[in-house]
Design an enzyme around this catalytic site. Structure first.
Site, PDB file in Angstrom:
ATOM      1  N   ARG A  50       0.807  -1.225   0.000  1.00  0.00           N
ATOM      2  CA  ARG A  50       0.000   0.000   0.000  1.00  0.00           C
ATOM      3  C   ARG A  50       0.840   1.276   0.000  1.00  0.00           C
ATOM      4  O   ARG A  50       0.625   2.180  -0.812  1.00  0.00           O
ATOM      5  CB  ARG A  50      -0.912   0.045   1.250  1.00  0.00           C
ATOM      6  CG  ARG A  50      -2.189  -0.687   1.134  1.00  0.00           C
ATOM      7  CD  ARG A  50      -2.552  -1.308   2.460  1.00  0.00           C
ATOM      8  NE  ARG A  50      -1.580  -2.321   2.767  1.00  0.00           N
ATOM      9  CZ  ARG A  50      -1.682  -3.578   2.329  1.00  0.00           C
ATOM     10  NH1 ARG A  50      -2.727  -3.947   1.678  1.00  0.00           N
ATOM     11  NH2 ARG A  50      -0.737  -4.469   2.580  1.00  0.00           N
ATOM     12  N   THR A  51       1.775   1.379   0.938  1.00  0.00           N
ATOM     13  CA  THR A  51       2.477   2.659   1.114  1.00  0.00           C
ATOM     14  C   THR A  51       3.309   2.971  -0.129  1.00  0.00           C
ATOM     15  O   THR A  51       3.248   4.080  -0.670  1.00  0.00           O
ATOM     16  CB  THR A  51       3.366   2.600   2.377  1.00  0.00           C
ATOM     17  OG1 THR A  51       2.584   2.074   3.448  1.00  0.00           O
ATOM     18  CG2 THR A  51       3.891   3.959   2.739  1.00  0.00           C
ATOM     19  N   LYS A  79      25.764  -4.622  -0.306  1.00  0.00           N
ATOM     20  CA  LYS A  79      27.240  -4.542  -0.298  1.00  0.00           C
ATOM     21  C   LYS A  79      27.744  -3.834   0.953  1.00  0.00           C
ATOM     22  O   LYS A  79      28.945  -3.627   1.114  1.00  0.00           O
ATOM     23  CB  LYS A  79      27.726  -3.783  -1.534  1.00  0.00           C
ATOM     24  CG  LYS A  79      27.302  -4.402  -2.852  1.00  0.00           C
ATOM     25  CD  LYS A  79      27.731  -3.508  -4.012  1.00  0.00           C
ATOM     26  CE  LYS A  79      26.943  -3.798  -5.265  1.00  0.00           C
ATOM     27  NZ  LYS A  79      27.034  -2.710  -6.247  1.00  0.00           N
ATOM     28  N   ARG A 100      11.062   3.714   4.054  1.00  0.00           N
ATOM     29  CA  ARG A 100      10.605   2.738   5.061  1.00  0.00           C
ATOM     30  C   ARG A 100      11.830   1.955   5.516  1.00  0.00           C
ATOM     31  O   ARG A 100      12.644   1.525   4.690  1.00  0.00           O
ATOM     32  CB  ARG A 100       9.560   1.783   4.492  1.00  0.00           C
ATOM     33  CG  ARG A 100       9.279   0.623   5.465  1.00  0.00           C
ATOM     34  CD  ARG A 100       8.086  -0.181   5.115  1.00  0.00           C
ATOM     35  NE  ARG A 100       6.860   0.588   5.269  1.00  0.00           N
ATOM     36  CZ  ARG A 100       5.655   0.062   5.142  1.00  0.00           C
ATOM     37  NH1 ARG A 100       5.511  -1.227   4.871  1.00  0.00           N
ATOM     38  NH2 ARG A 100       4.578   0.805   5.297  1.00  0.00           N
ATOM     39  N   HIS A 128       4.334   6.065  11.654  1.00  0.00           N
ATOM     40  CA  HIS A 128       3.895   5.880  10.261  1.00  0.00           C
ATOM     41  C   HIS A 128       2.917   7.024   9.980  1.00  0.00           C
ATOM     42  O   HIS A 128       1.712   6.811   9.872  1.00  0.00           O
ATOM     43  CB  HIS A 128       3.236   4.500  10.116  1.00  0.00           C
ATOM     44  CG  HIS A 128       3.046   4.017   8.717  1.00  0.00           C
ATOM     45  ND1 HIS A 128       3.186   4.824   7.598  1.00  0.00           N
ATOM     46  CD2 HIS A 128       2.707   2.782   8.231  1.00  0.00           C
ATOM     47  CE1 HIS A 128       2.948   4.101   6.514  1.00  0.00           C
ATOM     48  NE2 HIS A 128       2.655   2.856   6.869  1.00  0.00           N
TER      49      HIS A 128
HETATM   50  N1   CP Z   1      -0.540  -0.040   5.751  1.00  0.00           N
HETATM   51  C1   CP Z   1       0.701  -0.300   5.282  1.00  0.00           C
HETATM   52  O1   CP Z   1       1.682   0.339   5.663  1.00  0.00           O
HETATM   53  O2   CP Z   1       0.744  -1.297   4.349  1.00  0.00           O
HETATM   54  P1   CP Z   1       2.046  -1.751   3.545  1.00  0.00           P
HETATM   55  O3   CP Z   1       2.977  -2.386   4.556  1.00  0.00           O
HETATM   56  O4   CP Z   1       1.567  -2.703   2.491  1.00  0.00           O
HETATM   57  O5   CP Z   1       2.660  -0.510   2.969  1.00  0.00           O
END
Ligand code: CP
Length: 298
Positions: A50-51, A79, A100, A128
């Site tokens: 999603r993100t 590496k 992320r 988040h």
């Molecule tokens: N909600 C969310 O962060 O989903 P993903 O881990 O798929 O990005």
């Protein structure tokens, strides 16, 4: 605003303005060429559907382009390249970076080495913030963000989405309810900070009573990847499940949210009920992330 690292940086008026902007975008009120000369660097050191995809969709909807590191295995991280060096390099290729990372604090660290805005797309058990804006937006589509009872269910120890959302809710007139398997309760320092911010927190130990108390049920996955070994994961896995039978006890207007992915914590039969808003929540990722990209690059 330069970087977006934590929802704690946002005052209520900032959040409301971003939600209003996303709502206007949702209604088609945006310039599809607003970011046509901009490039987003996509650095995901952990899996995501999603993100990552909704940031890339948001960038494309605004006329911009994305360059994706391709995950850890496809990059020079294997590496031994450090996060700081990776960020320095990508700052020379992109106008903003979405990151992320499994380590709490990684986005803050990245912002110290970046010469372009950094957007935190999840840092370990930390924050988040873009997910939180999606969560608030989805609640606001269903009911006012005032005078409501919001329940957080599941992994409240490692769950960054639950932590971020709880901090944001302290800006509103909301009571927070929690229910977590033993050992996955919200960390005491987080609870203390939330209470210092003036929010009431009601801790539950029975799912029926918890369900009946709520206007919003925020379900989270028990995150296998955060446990030190599989034995400690299996000790708590499958310890709760939201079913139509459970929701028969819920308030009529109660909505069920989940940042997704789910494993088995929401019965698929719930998907057809009017309470289920988690796929709408996932869809809301695009207008919210369009609003955020405009905020840092527009
Ligand atoms: N909600 C969310 O962060 O989903 P993903 O881990 O798929 O990005």
């Amino acid at each position: 605003r330069q970087h977006i690292i934590s929802i704690k940086e946002f005052e209520k008026k900032d959040i409301d303005a971003l939600l209003d902007r996303a709502e206007a975008i949702d209604q088609g009120d945006y310039d599809p060429k607003a970011l046509e000369d901009k490039i987003l660097g996509v650095l995901f050191f952990e899996p995501s559907t999603r993100t990552r995809m909704s940031f890339e969709a948001a960038m494309a909807r605004l006329g911009g382009a994305s360059i994706d590191m391709g995950g850890v295995e496809a990059s020079s991280v294997v590496k031994g390249e450090t996060l700081a060096d990776t960020i320095r390099v990508v700052s020379g290729y992109a106008d903003a970076i979405v990151l992320r990372h499994p380590r709490e604090g990684a986005a803050q660290l990245a912002s110290e080495f970046a010469s372009v805005p950094v957007l935190n797309a999840g840092d370990g058990a930390g924050q988040h913030p873009s997910q939180t804006l999606i969560d608030l937006y989805t609640i606001r589509q269903a009911m006012p963000l005032e005078g409501i009872d919001v329940g957080l269910l599941g992994d409240l120890r490692y769950g960054r989405t639950a932590h971020s959302l709880a901090y944001a809710l302290t800006q509103y007139d909301v009571t927070i309810h929690t229910l977590a398997p033993e050992g996955l309760e919200m960390p005491p320092n987080v609870v203390e900070e939330l209470r210092e911010r003036g929010v009431e927190i009601v801790v539950h130990d029975e799912i029926g009573e918890f369900t009946r108390a709520l206007d919003v049920m925020y379900v989270t996955r028990i995150q296998r990847e955060r446990f030190p070994d599989s034995a400690s994961y299996y000790a708590v896995a499958s310890s709760y499940r939201v079913t139509p039978e459970l929701l028969a006890e819920a308030r009529e207007r109660m909505i069920v949210l989940h940042p997704l992915p789910r494993v088995d914590e929401i019965d698929p039969r719930v998907d057809a009920l009017p309470h289920a808003k988690y796929f709408q929540q996932a869809r809301n990722g695009v207008p919210i992330r369009m609003a955020l990209l405009l905020e840092v690059m527009g």
